[in-house]
Scaffold this active site. Structure first.
Site: not given
Lengths: 579, 248
Positions: A252, A120, A233, A249, A283, A235, A383, A348
């Site tokens: 990821e 990730f 954040q 979403l 991100r 995304h 994050r 997000h």
């Protein structure tokens, strides 16, 4: 005696996502009389939408360790994280994941029967324990089954609209059942906020309908300090088409499992922005890169960029990303095993939230705790994917246990102020008495317009000041919003109440963004495009002082040298790049 | 489809005692789902509409309703899949008591769920689990608890056997526990006596409405039925029991 039905508890948990459920288990294990109240039905909280995985240095496949997880999280957060929380999180995540398995979660496996972990963004090693792309759902089911089997009281479809105080410390909460509109008082020695995020303040968001900033507002009006609220954040990959699912979403994990980002010229544009990590950069960086590609005319038909996984075998895609396969087929008539997806940034997650003690998660209001997305600190300015799910279980457990201890230390229940409840109830009824032509949904739409316009990926002084003045006039309009019908399952009424939460939180986010005069992690200020060393040592704190919003900065405590050693080199490299 | 600009809905409004099908017309937008339409109706014409929705992404299973008589997730039902030249009828789930408008009281499901003993791992296991051994279980664990299967199953929908049958959702949960390689509990008697598996006559309606496409009948219920049959109705064992039964 109160004129309202009153329930008494040691620990009251607001929210039934991963954090709330985990806290309930810990509190009950300590013998506390525990209850969960949740706006939705049990098992439907926003955690079920988490897809990619739980970040934990289990080392199933790679020589992973907590130090590397710590280093990655601090780098992702651009060094304004609460380092103690980050340390605890990196060390305790693996044990919390094993617990989930013992309570019935069934994660994907390696060939030798261990929990499989995937790559990730921002994680050095393959670290995310997962089940296809529905990991949050698996976590919720395991925790839900455990909670139910322990006989913990659960009040479903119950909306908390106000926290009660007794001489500055928490005394309980007040709210109503959605189905009947019946009011209930919870008189509790401690309260844990596990209410999740605030995505619904924006239009384009991955967040569910329940994420209306309830907890931020409840904590703010209960006098608790809020921290890092400027860090929101976006995304990088949300669906951009069709309109009805814009913002939804796209995990990821698509990139983690080999998906490539390209612009309309077919270029893998991440080469320009982060040649080392490419698609698996953090991100904040990927989101801004996509934004720039689109702004400079290299976007797709519907205003996104391409994300392609079709070079991988069809069976692999369907096994690893079953929800994504279904989602695009059902909503966009697109087969991701054959065609590229179109994606773009979407609101997000909030990194900021209630300022808490790193060990116990208690806020600056005595007896009030905060966990999960609503707690600040762990993620700093940005994050990393997978860290939110482990956040829930690590700090959920700690807070549940600490709240039970706190309650044990109290001889009697705090005192409830009936007058405070009556006043609040009058406000709840006031919507039905107003006459105007402005329904709550219209205020909500206007709020989203304002936030999308100036409090998105890119912000500046001028825009933020305009937002603050626009929010003031919208708040006036909100006072006159009107409702039809009665208290029984009235969607408009629920929105009207949530708007109080959202309006104040929108102001808090804008005010905090205005205060931080630099760009760091998820906050990008056009007028201050670089990170400043001076700002790396402090956090923006917001607090309600006698009805006024007070904004200040507080220094971040220096890190002990053993931890500093883990991050030193990377931090210096990053700081040099900023100059 | 392209020329369709307006769509008419007949939406159930009211309570058990006092209700009506109310007509609303909205503009058609490409890609629209039924939930988009209901939220637009709520925002523009029916502020107090009773509706349950949450994730809007077919992951939480909250926004259930009967669309032209079929139990569906509203967020997963594209308008383009419906005959929009006629009014689309939206009603609450039929198998459960009504609260208001499109919201029904599904609390019975949560009561049933409490009757199931949770996963109880074998002692001293090393937690090595192989993917092949959990593929089946993972299919069952995909369930998002929307309870569409419960509302479709005729044992519950038509015959209202809620006192003696758990319904497909909970047979799926039980199958997930029974087939878990590390679960230590013998659940066969529970499946027969409390869950009432014999009520199911495998018409497969539940599988048809499952938004997660779980093969409820084929993969969960039939294997559980086989287990109960071999435990309780094996002919050889029955003969054995007949001859060696205790004399009263």
């Amino acid at each position: 005696m109160s004129k309202y039905k009153t329930h008494e508890y040691d620990v009251l948990i607001i929210g039934s996502g991963g954090a709330g459920l985990r806290a309930a288990i810990a509190a009950k294990e300590k013998g506390a009389k525990t209850a969960i109240v949740c706006k939705c039905l049990l098992g439907k909280a926003h955690t079920v939408m988490a897809e990619g995985g739980i970040a934990a240095a289990m080392g199933s496949l790679d020589p992973d360790n907590w130090q590397t997880h710590f280093q990655n999280t601090m780098f992702g957060g651009k060094y304004v994280n609460d380092w103690r929380m980050t340390e605890i999180h990196s060390k305790e995540s693996p044990d919390r994941v094993r617990e989930l398995e013992q309570w019935g979660a069934v994660f994907d496996r390696t060939k030798d029967g261990k929990m499989l972990q995937r790559s990730f963004g921002g994680h050095t090693y393959r670290r995310l324990v997962h089940v296809g792309d529905r990991t949050g759902h698996e976590m919720i089911r395991a925790l839900q089954d455990k909670v139910v089997s322990m006989g913990i009281d659960i009040y479903m479809e119950f909306m908390i609209s106000h926290l009660l105080l007794d001489d500055g410390r928490i005394a309980g909460a007040f709210g109503f059942f959605k189905d009947t509109g019946k009011f209930v008082v919870f008189n509790s020695k401690s309260v844990i906020l596990a209410t999740g995020g605030m995505g619904k303040i924006w239009r384009i968001t991955t967040n569910s309908w329940d994420n209306t900033a309830d907890g931020i507002s409840l904590a703010y009006f209960a006098g608790a300090e809020l921290k890092d609220m400027e860090f929101v954040q976006f995304h990088p990959t949300g669906m951009v088409w069709p309109l009805g699912v814009k913002g939804l979403l796209v995990t990821e994990a698509v990139r983690g499992d080999g998906g490539l980002l390209t612009n309309n010229k077919g270029e893998r544009f991440m080469e320009k922005y982060d040649p080392k990590l490419m698609e698996l950069s953090t991100r904040d960086l990927v989101a801004r890169a996509i934004n720039q590609e689109v702004r400079e005319g290299r976007g797709t038909e519907h205003g996104g960029v391409y994300l392609n996984i079709s070079h991988k075998p069809s069976a692999y895609v369907k096994k690893k990303l079953p929800s994504m396969y279904d989602q695009f087929l059902e909503f966009a008539d697109l087969d991701i095993t054959k065609q590229p997806m179109e994606v773009g940034p979407t609101c997000h997650y909030m990194m900021g939230g209630v300022s808490v003690d790193p060990q116990t998660q208690m806020s600056t209001t005595d007896g009030l705790f905060a966990i999960g997305e609503i707690a600040a600190g762990l993620h700093g300015a940005n994050r990393l994917g997978g860290n939110s799910l482990s956040d829930l279980i690590v700090f959920g457990r700690r807070a549940g246990s600490a709240a039970a201890d706190y309650a044990k230390g109290m001889k009697s229940l705090p005192i409830i102020d009936q007058k405070e409840i009556d006043e609040h109830k009058d406000w709840l009824f006031s919507f039905f008495e107003t006459k105007s032509d402005c329904p709550p949904s219209l205020v909500h739409t206007k709020l989203q317009d304002i936030m999308e316009r100036d409090v998105g990926l890119i912000r500046d002084d001028e825009g933020l000041k305009k937002v603050l003045s626009d929010l003031d006039s919208l708040s006036q309009q909100y006072k006159n919003t009107y409702l039809e019908g009665n208290l029984q399952y009235n969607f408009g009424w629920h929105i009207a109440i949530s708007l109080k939460f959202m309006l104040i939180t929108a102001k808090i986010v804008s005010r905090a963004s205005l205060e931080r005069k630099e760009s760091r992690g998820a906050l990008y200020r056009k007028d201050f495009p670089k990170a400043e060393e001076e700002w790396g040592g402090k956090s923006v704190v917001i607090k309600n002082k006698d009805g006024n919003m007070s904004v200040s900065t507080v220094p971040i405590q220096p890190m002990p040298s053993n931890l500093e050693d883990y991050i030193k080199k990377e931090k210096e490299e990053w700081l040099n790049k900023q100059k | 489809m392209a020329e369709q600009t307006k769509v008419k809905f007949l939406v159930f409004r009211g309570t058990e005692e006092d209700n009506t099908l109310k007509e609303y017309t909205i503009d058609f937008v490409e890609g629209m789902v039924v939930l988009d339409a209901m939220l637009e109706i709520q925002a523009k014409y029916a502020s107090d509409l009773g509706i349950r929705c949450n994730c809007k992404a077919a992951k939480c299973g909250s926004c259930t309703a009967e669309v032209n008589g079929m139990p569906r997730l509203m967020c997963k039902t594209r308008l383009s899949s419906l005959p929009v030249d006629k009014p689309i009828v939206i009603r609450p789930l039929k198998a459960f008591p009504l609260i208001k408008d499109l919201v029904s009281d599904i609390s019975w499901n949560y009561e049933v769920n409490r009757k199931i003993t949770p996963f109880t791992p074998k002692e001293d296991c090393d937690w090595r689990i192989y993917q092949d051994d959990v593929d089946r279980v993972q299919e069952f664990r995909k369930c998002i608890e929307c309870f569409l299967c419960q509302s479709t199953c005729h044992v519950l929908r038509t015959h209202d056997k809620k006192d003696s049958y758990f319904g497909p959702r909970f047979l799926v949960r039980l199958a997930g526990l029974i087939m878990h390689p590390l679960d230590s509990i013998d659940r066969t008697e529970h499946v027969k006596e409390q869950a009432g598996i014999e009520y199911c006559n495998i018409t497969g309606c539940c599988s048809e409405v499952c938004p997660e496409k779980i093969k409820i009948t084929d993969n969960a219920i039939i294997p559980l039925k086989e287990r109960t049959v071999s435990r309780y109705y094996d002919p050889l064992i029955s003969i054995f029991r007949y001859f060696f039964r205790k004399k009263k």
